[in-house]
Design a protein around this motif. Structure first.
Motif, PDB file in Angstrom:
ATOM      1  N   LEU A 180       1.352  79.753  54.981  1.00  0.00           N
ATOM      2  CA  LEU A 180       1.789  81.003  55.621  1.00  0.00           C
ATOM      3  C   LEU A 180       2.699  81.723  54.644  1.00  0.00           C
ATOM      4  O   LEU A 180       3.794  81.261  54.321  1.00  0.00           O
ATOM      5  CB  LEU A 180       2.519  80.737  56.933  1.00  0.00           C
ATOM      6  CG  LEU A 180       2.917  82.021  57.701  1.00  0.00           C
ATOM      7  CD1 LEU A 180       1.668  82.814  58.116  1.00  0.00           C
ATOM      8  CD2 LEU A 180       3.758  81.695  58.924  1.00  0.00           C
ATOM      9  N   HIS A 181       2.247  82.876  54.195  1.00  0.00           N
ATOM     10  CA  HIS A 181       2.919  83.634  53.146  1.00  0.00           C
ATOM     11  C   HIS A 181       3.597  84.848  53.752  1.00  0.00           C
ATOM     12  O   HIS A 181       3.013  85.564  54.570  1.00  0.00           O
ATOM     13  CB  HIS A 181       1.866  84.071  52.112  1.00  0.00           C
ATOM     14  CG  HIS A 181       2.415  84.338  50.758  1.00  0.00           C
ATOM     15  ND1 HIS A 181       2.578  83.350  49.806  1.00  0.00           N
ATOM     16  CD2 HIS A 181       2.839  85.489  50.186  1.00  0.00           C
ATOM     17  CE1 HIS A 181       3.067  83.885  48.700  1.00  0.00           C
ATOM     18  NE2 HIS A 181       3.235  85.182  48.903  1.00  0.00           N
ATOM     19  N   ALA A 211      14.747  83.052  56.626  1.00  0.00           N
ATOM     20  CA  ALA A 211      14.434  82.253  57.811  1.00  0.00           C
ATOM     21  C   ALA A 211      13.026  81.671  57.727  1.00  0.00           C
ATOM     22  O   ALA A 211      12.796  80.510  58.096  1.00  0.00           O
ATOM     23  CB  ALA A 211      14.579  83.114  59.068  1.00  0.00           C
ATOM     24  N   HIS A 212      12.081  82.453  57.233  1.00  0.00           N
ATOM     25  CA  HIS A 212      10.717  81.951  57.055  1.00  0.00           C
ATOM     26  C   HIS A 212      10.669  80.810  56.052  1.00  0.00           C
ATOM     27  O   HIS A 212       9.909  79.835  56.217  1.00  0.00           O
ATOM     28  CB  HIS A 212       9.810  83.089  56.594  1.00  0.00           C
ATOM     29  CG  HIS A 212       8.477  82.639  56.071  1.00  0.00           C
ATOM     30  ND1 HIS A 212       7.497  82.107  56.885  1.00  0.00           N
ATOM     31  CD2 HIS A 212       7.978  82.609  54.806  1.00  0.00           C
ATOM     32  CE1 HIS A 212       6.441  81.780  56.156  1.00  0.00           C
ATOM     33  NE2 HIS A 212       6.707  82.077  54.895  1.00  0.00           N
ATOM     34  N   LEU A 213      11.478  80.897  55.002  1.00  0.00           N
ATOM     35  CA  LEU A 213      11.452  79.879  53.959  1.00  0.00           C
ATOM     36  C   LEU A 213      12.021  78.540  54.414  1.00  0.00           C
ATOM     37  O   LEU A 213      11.923  77.550  53.687  1.00  0.00           O
ATOM     38  CB  LEU A 213      12.213  80.389  52.728  1.00  0.00           C
ATOM     39  CG  LEU A 213      11.494  81.494  51.940  1.00  0.00           C
ATOM     40  CD1 LEU A 213      12.399  82.079  50.867  1.00  0.00           C
ATOM     41  CD2 LEU A 213      10.198  80.977  51.318  1.00  0.00           C
ATOM     42  N   LEU A 214      12.578  78.473  55.592  1.00  0.00           N
ATOM     43  CA  LEU A 214      12.920  77.181  56.174  1.00  0.00           C
ATOM     44  C   LEU A 214      11.676  76.336  56.420  1.00  0.00           C
ATOM     45  O   LEU A 214      11.749  75.102  56.480  1.00  0.00           O
ATOM     46  CB  LEU A 214      13.655  77.361  57.501  1.00  0.00           C
ATOM     47  CG  LEU A 214      15.108  77.806  57.462  1.00  0.00           C
ATOM     48  CD1 LEU A 214      15.571  78.131  58.875  1.00  0.00           C
ATOM     49  CD2 LEU A 214      16.001  76.737  56.841  1.00  0.00           C
ATOM     50  N   ASN A 215      10.528  76.983  56.562  1.00  0.00           N
ATOM     51  CA  ASN A 215       9.315  76.300  57.006  1.00  0.00           C
ATOM     52  C   ASN A 215       8.190  76.292  55.977  1.00  0.00           C
ATOM     53  O   ASN A 215       7.331  75.407  56.014  1.00  0.00           O
ATOM     54  CB  ASN A 215       8.801  76.971  58.283  1.00  0.00           C
ATOM     55  CG  ASN A 215       9.850  77.013  59.367  1.00  0.00           C
ATOM     56  OD1 ASN A 215      10.363  75.986  59.783  1.00  0.00           O
ATOM     57  ND2 ASN A 215      10.193  78.217  59.835  1.00  0.00           N
ATOM     58  N   PHE A 216       8.160  77.262  55.089  1.00  0.00           N
ATOM     59  CA  PHE A 216       7.094  77.383  54.089  1.00  0.00           C
ATOM     60  C   PHE A 216       7.703  77.805  52.753  1.00  0.00           C
ATOM     61  O   PHE A 216       8.820  78.331  52.705  1.00  0.00           O
ATOM     62  CB  PHE A 216       6.063  78.439  54.506  1.00  0.00           C
ATOM     63  CG  PHE A 216       5.243  78.070  55.706  1.00  0.00           C
ATOM     64  CD1 PHE A 216       4.080  77.323  55.578  1.00  0.00           C
ATOM     65  CD2 PHE A 216       5.629  78.488  56.979  1.00  0.00           C
ATOM     66  CE1 PHE A 216       3.320  76.986  56.692  1.00  0.00           C
ATOM     67  CE2 PHE A 216       4.874  78.154  58.102  1.00  0.00           C
ATOM     68  CZ  PHE A 216       3.711  77.400  57.961  1.00  0.00           C
ATOM     69  N   VAL A 272      19.148  71.245  52.579  1.00  0.00           N
ATOM     70  CA  VAL A 272      19.603  70.434  53.716  1.00  0.00           C
ATOM     71  C   VAL A 272      19.156  71.070  55.024  1.00  0.00           C
ATOM     72  O   VAL A 272      18.691  70.373  55.942  1.00  0.00           O
ATOM     73  CB  VAL A 272      21.138  70.269  53.676  1.00  0.00           C
ATOM     74  CG1 VAL A 272      21.649  69.634  54.968  1.00  0.00           C
ATOM     75  CG2 VAL A 272      21.553  69.432  52.484  1.00  0.00           C
ATOM     76  N   ALA A 273      19.278  72.382  55.124  1.00  0.00           N
ATOM     77  CA  ALA A 273      18.844  73.067  56.349  1.00  0.00           C
ATOM     78  C   ALA A 273      17.342  72.911  56.558  1.00  0.00           C
ATOM     79  O   ALA A 273      16.875  72.694  57.684  1.00  0.00           O
ATOM     80  CB  ALA A 273      19.230  74.547  56.287  1.00  0.00           C
ATOM     81  N   ARG A 274      16.549  73.032  55.474  1.00  0.00           N
ATOM     82  CA  ARG A 274      15.087  72.859  55.572  1.00  0.00           C
ATOM     83  C   ARG A 274      14.737  71.459  56.069  1.00  0.00           C
ATOM     84  O   ARG A 274      13.870  71.284  56.929  1.00  0.00           O
ATOM     85  CB  ARG A 274      14.408  73.075  54.222  1.00  0.00           C
ATOM     86  CG  ARG A 274      14.289  74.499  53.774  1.00  0.00           C
ATOM     87  CD  ARG A 274      13.417  74.600  52.515  1.00  0.00           C
ATOM     88  NE  ARG A 274      12.083  75.050  52.867  1.00  0.00           N
ATOM     89  CZ  ARG A 274      10.988  74.316  52.734  1.00  0.00           C
ATOM     90  NH1 ARG A 274      11.055  73.094  52.273  1.00  0.00           N
ATOM     91  NH2 ARG A 274       9.805  74.807  53.075  1.00  0.00           N
ATOM     92  N   ALA A 275      15.413  70.474  55.503  1.00  0.00           N
ATOM     93  CA  ALA A 275      15.140  69.090  55.908  1.00  0.00           C
ATOM     94  C   ALA A 275      15.530  68.876  57.365  1.00  0.00           C
ATOM     95  O   ALA A 275      14.847  68.142  58.094  1.00  0.00           O
ATOM     96  CB  ALA A 275      15.904  68.130  55.000  1.00  0.00           C
TER      97      ALA A 275
END
Length: 502
Positions: free
Chosen positions: A185-186, A205-210, A463-466
């Motif tokens: 998802l880009h 916020a999107h880059l937390l997931n992709f 850390v937030a992404r994890a």
């Protein structure tokens, strides 16, 4: 130091907020909190929410030091802001007092959940407390703090989209190829935003997931401001319609891309004139040159029915470049794929993935670009965010918890008192009432992020992404976070309020 666009910090609120310090009862202490009141698009099957974005608000607005000049400039404005261009109530003296006595730092204490925490409706995601002569300022920052709704909503939408893609991967993609999921998802949303700041906040916020993004503002901000220089966002070279149309033929345009970037991954938009012809005639005509380079070509349709255009591209890839069948029995196109970047929403994404599977293709053949649907087609009502006063301690020492209980809309009921948030034995978030004389228990997820000034260090973006990935996987789709103890308090407050109104 003034706020954004040279606006005095005192004006970064709603007009009526400046008169509330004169209207609240005399108090020794006041507490307010923020919560999401419903799940994403009120989905009855999944109530999980990604909380994200409080760091940006604290660092860029709340932690700024006010100056006497800020207050004087605000005062000049308020002298003509009331109806008839008369003076509007403004607590100038109170503001000048903390400018002098607190080095210009706003006199509140703010606790918040860690960035990337997975929570549910009616979880206090932040809590504000004020005391002494500044008690009546408890809700002055509501307008700014409430804006955390935006990055949290984008992060939740992006995570929900990842769920759809992960489900398709588990059904159709070999595990050795799961690494490509990070780019499925880009973010195409930069130009859909209302400002550069929105692109940074929503894009992060999107880059937390992709990892996939073309929103360079967010990718740079995350890498160098939030993640100690470690990269997160990635993209590939690609054409646009202007590039394709600048050549006499699409074939010449594609050959130029192959010449320059054909050894790696690259994308070509193919519907500038006739998408079906580009697939059936132009694509075969450049196959030899593409294959000689050995790279990965991504076909991008940009109009038409999203489901059909993706299937057309996959069939053309199969015919021109061939396919391999993976261990799960699904076709994987050789050295090519497709990205659908037009009309992608959470709903259309699911339909496309279903159609791809039904056509016998693996989900890793397809990527998605989401623009306005990701960063712009959300609002505060998407998850109904609100900040409400919940407790007041009067000058005589009596403490009263309060609730908003509109008879005409029970969805807008708020929680009473002061809170702490723990995890139960199943690691689910649970909200408890805090007694005035109670020591905050160890493990409270509401951490101090501002206390009459900036506080300590923030977690890195890694850390937030994890945290998002770990907690989203563990959190059940449905959960009511209000503890039995808080339910008893709610019942008690409702009874007391009913008696007062009788």
């Amino acid at each position: 130091m003034s706020g954004p666009l040279g606006i005095p910090l005192a004006l970064l609120t709603d007009s009526y907020k400046t008169c509330h310090p004169f209207l609240y009862p005399d108090a020794e202490r006041m507490v307010a909190y923020g919560e999401f009141r419903c799940a994403f698009d009120q989905d009855p099957k999944d109530h999980r929410i990604v909380f994200y974005g409080i760091r940006h608000i604290i660092e860029t607005i709340v932690a700024r030091q006010w100056t006497e000049e800020d207050v004087e400039r605000a005062d000049a404005f308020f002298h003509t802001h009331n109806a008839g261009h008369t003076a509007f109530p403004f607590p100038k003296d109170l503001f000048l007092k903390f400018v002098k006595e607190n080095q210009g730092h706003f006199p509140v204490r703010i606790e918040a959940l860690p960035e990337g925490t997975i929570c549910y409706p009616h979880t206090p995601v932040y809590q504000i407390s004020t005391s002494g002569e500044y008690a009546q300022l408890a809700t002055y920052l509501e307008t700014i703090l409430t804006m955390v709704w935006y990055p949290s909503t984008v992060a939740t939408l992006s995570r929900r989209a990842r769920d759809l893609i992960e489900k398709a991967y588990k059904a159709t993609v070999d595990e050795k190829d799961y690494g490509s999921l990070e780019s499925r998802l880009h973010d195409f949303g930069f130009r859909a935003c209302t400002s550069v700041e929105q692109s940074v906040i929503g894009g992060a916020a999107h880059l937390l997931n992709f990892h996939g993004t073309d929103t360079l503002s967010a990718a740079y901000h995350v890498q160098f401001h939030l993640n100690e220089g470690r990269p997160i966002g990635t993209s590939i070279p690609a054409t646009e319609h202007s590039v394709m149309m600048s050549y006499p033929t699409e074939r010449e345009a594609i050959l130029r891309v192959v010449e320059k970037f054909g050894t790696g991954a690259f994308a070509c938009v193919l519907d500038s004139y006739d998408y079906a012809r580009a697939l059936s005639e132009v694509l075969p005509s450049i196959a030899t040159e593409k294959l000689s380079k050995g790279g990965f070509m991504v076909m991008r349709p940009d109009s038409g029915d999203p489901v059909e255009t993706v299937l057309m591209a996959l069939r053309a890839c199969e015919k021109v470049f061939g396919v391999d069948v993976n261990d799960k029995g699904y076709k994987v196109t050789r050295g090519c794929g497709v990205i659908q970047g037009d009309g992608v929403t959470y709903q259309t994404l699911g339909r496309i993935l279903d159609a791809v599977r039904e056509a016998g293709f693996a989900a890793n053949n397809v990527a998605f670009g989401m623009g306005g649907g990701l960063l712009q087609r959300v609002n505060r009502d998407t998850m109904s965010f609100a900040t409400k006063l919940s407790q007041i301690t009067h000058k005589d020492g009596t403490t009263r918890a309060m609730m908003k209980t509109p008879k005409s809309d029970t969805d807008k009921i708020s929680l009473p008192g002061e809170f702490y948030v723990l995890r139960d034995t199943d690691e689910r978030i649970v909200v408890y009432p805090k007694q005035s004389d109670e020591t905050t228990p160890e493990g409270n997820l509401l951490r101090v992020v501002y206390d009459h000034g900036p506080q300590g260090q923030w977690d890195t973006f890694d850390v937030a992404r994890a945290r998002v990935a770990r907690e989203w996987a563990r959190a059940p789709p449905l959960h009511h976070p209000v503890s039995d103890a808080l339910k008893l308090k709610i019942a008690s407050v409702l009874e007391a309020q009913a008696q007062l109104r009788a």
